[in-house]
Design a protein around this motif. Structure first.
Motif, PDB file in Angstrom:
ATOM      1  N   ASP A 163      30.503 -68.235  39.016  1.00 57.56           N
ATOM      2  CA  ASP A 163      32.026 -68.289  38.861  1.00 57.56           C
ATOM      3  C   ASP A 163      32.700 -69.535  39.842  1.00 57.56           C
ATOM      4  O   ASP A 163      32.094 -69.346  41.086  1.00 57.56           O
ATOM      5  N   LEU A 164      33.721 -69.721  39.148  1.00 60.36           N
ATOM      6  CA  LEU A 164      34.448 -70.677  40.121  1.00 60.36           C
ATOM      7  C   LEU A 164      36.037 -70.575  40.050  1.00 60.36           C
ATOM      8  O   LEU A 164      36.387 -70.145  38.822  1.00 60.36           O
ATOM      9  N   CYS A 165      36.709 -70.942  40.883  1.00 64.19           N
ATOM     10  CA  CYS A 165      38.202 -71.027  40.747  1.00 64.19           C
ATOM     11  C   CYS A 165      38.770 -72.247  41.379  1.00 64.19           C
ATOM     12  O   CYS A 165      38.582 -72.582  42.379  1.00 64.19           O
ATOM     13  N   PHE A 189      40.105 -70.376  36.061  1.00 67.39           N
ATOM     14  CA  PHE A 189      38.876 -69.603  36.197  1.00 67.39           C
ATOM     15  C   PHE A 189      37.893 -69.996  35.117  1.00 67.39           C
ATOM     16  O   PHE A 189      38.209 -70.202  34.284  1.00 67.39           O
ATOM     17  N   GLY A 190      36.537 -69.976  35.503  1.00 64.26           N
ATOM     18  CA  GLY A 190      35.512 -70.362  34.565  1.00 64.26           C
ATOM     19  C   GLY A 190      34.067 -70.472  35.566  1.00 64.26           C
ATOM     20  O   GLY A 190      33.964 -70.597  36.609  1.00 64.26           O
ATOM     21  N   GLN A 191      33.282 -71.021  34.405  1.00 63.47           N
ATOM     22  CA  GLN A 191      31.954 -71.299  35.149  1.00 63.47           C
ATOM     23  C   GLN A 191      31.691 -72.974  34.592  1.00 63.47           C
ATOM     24  O   GLN A 191      32.329 -73.280  33.634  1.00 63.47           O
ATOM     25  N   GLU A 200      38.448 -70.441  31.212  1.00 61.25           N
ATOM     26  CA  GLU A 200      38.046 -69.077  30.844  1.00 61.25           C
ATOM     27  C   GLU A 200      39.611 -68.339  30.852  1.00 61.25           C
ATOM     28  O   GLU A 200      39.801 -67.879  29.749  1.00 61.25           O
TER      29      GLU A 200
END
Lengths: 235, 235
Positions: free
Chosen positions: B80-82, B110-112, B160
């Motif tokens: 997960d990333l922000c 937000f997403g991967q 996302e």
């Protein structure tokens, strides 16, 4: 408190280590020239990256937020944090895509935060948050009342370790490209500057900008204004 | 792809929800006006906050780094990333400490991410990374060779969900303070601007700034230059 931060697997600059710095003076200067940082923290296993204003006092960093905010409530648990400040200083073109770059000064600071609970300490810190930007202003305005102080959480993070990463070079190309690639190539400085102040539309008559804000002039670099304000307030 | 991002517990703006925006147009505009973002990610349970250049193509964000970098290797696992972008637009003074503020435009995404493996796709993306800043420049310079492409990892993150948070107000004080507090109070605009270009000291004779960079002039706002370059390159 030696002159440099401990170099650990957490803060070691791995890529382009020649750009890495661990001395407190360099890290502090990057922090004290900034108003905003970005803080990474984890809630329910997910990372968040939140911008916020902050300031440094010695080896502690402070920021504030609503006592009801999710970020503050999570950080109050003493979780690991990474607080990063980045100044963009130049766009640096090149004769190959690979060597395009930017000049920058960045600092990453690691630690855990706690909530400042003492009301008098909180009030003094909130005054310094104002004075850190506008020297002496806290004595000219209405102080926070008990309701405002309660509604605000002040976070305090001792710097566990930190590093800086700096690029401050001109164009740097592969040797052959200087002759083989006929492309106009330059460095563009980038600065963050103040504009002309827009007085409050409900300004009282007869008021003038305080002398302590003499360097808040149109075109002034924000990093220079903040560094100067920092030194006036913290010496 | 409806006009707004889904509002979930992850991206919902809880504090000052009137400042929150979820429409793609607003989030995209904040992203496309920026060169740098800060990405929060977790390695061994610890959050890191790393500044990097990035760009958007539709509902995907891209950035690049050394294939050997710790950040890239961690992000390549699909964690997960922000990714956050913040534009500071003004210092906003007040007649109480509590109401001092700043104007800003921030977007949190937000997403991967995944690694772009295809060599041709990587090369095209690396060209667009250049053109996104300097329209048309990739055709004027030496293209990345196979070694450079292998040494570079390009990350691709599908958005996302995301949100924007914007403050764009003037001074806003408690009613009583307008009359009770005789303090000069103003808003200072803050902009990030280009300076005069410093040509490469090894510039070949007879070269001039390309027409496609006509708005790269001293004093130009970087957010406006980047937005304009973005539209030229991506339409």
């Amino acid at each position: 408190m030696p002159g440099s931060f401990p170099v650990t697997p957490v803060n070691r600059v791995r890529r382009q280590p020649d750009r890495g710095h661990y001395d407190r003076e360099t890290v502090h200067a990057i922090l004290d020239a900034a108003l905003l940082c970005h803080i990474a923290y984890v809630i329910d296993g997910r990372p968040y990256c939140t911008p916020t204003s902050f300031w440094r006092e010695g080896e502690h960093l402070y920021w504030h937020g609503s006592s009801a905010s999710r970020m503050i409530r999570a950080q109050a648990q003493g979780i690991d944090l990474c607080l990063t400040v980045t100044h963009l200083d130049a766009l640096v073109m090149a004769r190959s895509g690979f060597h395009h770059s930017v000049n920058y000064r960045a600092a990453m600071v690691f630690g855990q935060a706690r909530v400042v609970e003492d009301m008098a300490e909180k009030q003094a810190l909130l005054d310094r948050l104002i004075d850190r930007i506008y020297p002496g202003r806290s004595s000219l305005i209405r102080s926070p009342d008990a309701r405002e102080i309660r509604a605000t959480s002040v976070m305090c993070m001792e710097i566990e370790t930190a590093s800086a990463k700096i690029r401050e070079k001109h164009v740097s190309d592969d040797e052959a490209d200087y002759t083989d690639v006929p492309a106009w190539t330059a460095l563009y400085p980038v600065t963050q500057v103040l504009g002309a102040p827009s007085p409050c539309p409900r300004q009282q008559a007869g008021l003038a900008r305080p002398d302590a804000m003499a360097d808040f002039v149109p075109g002034a670099r924000l990093d220079a204004v903040l560094t100067s304000a920092y030194r006036r307030t913290f010496g």
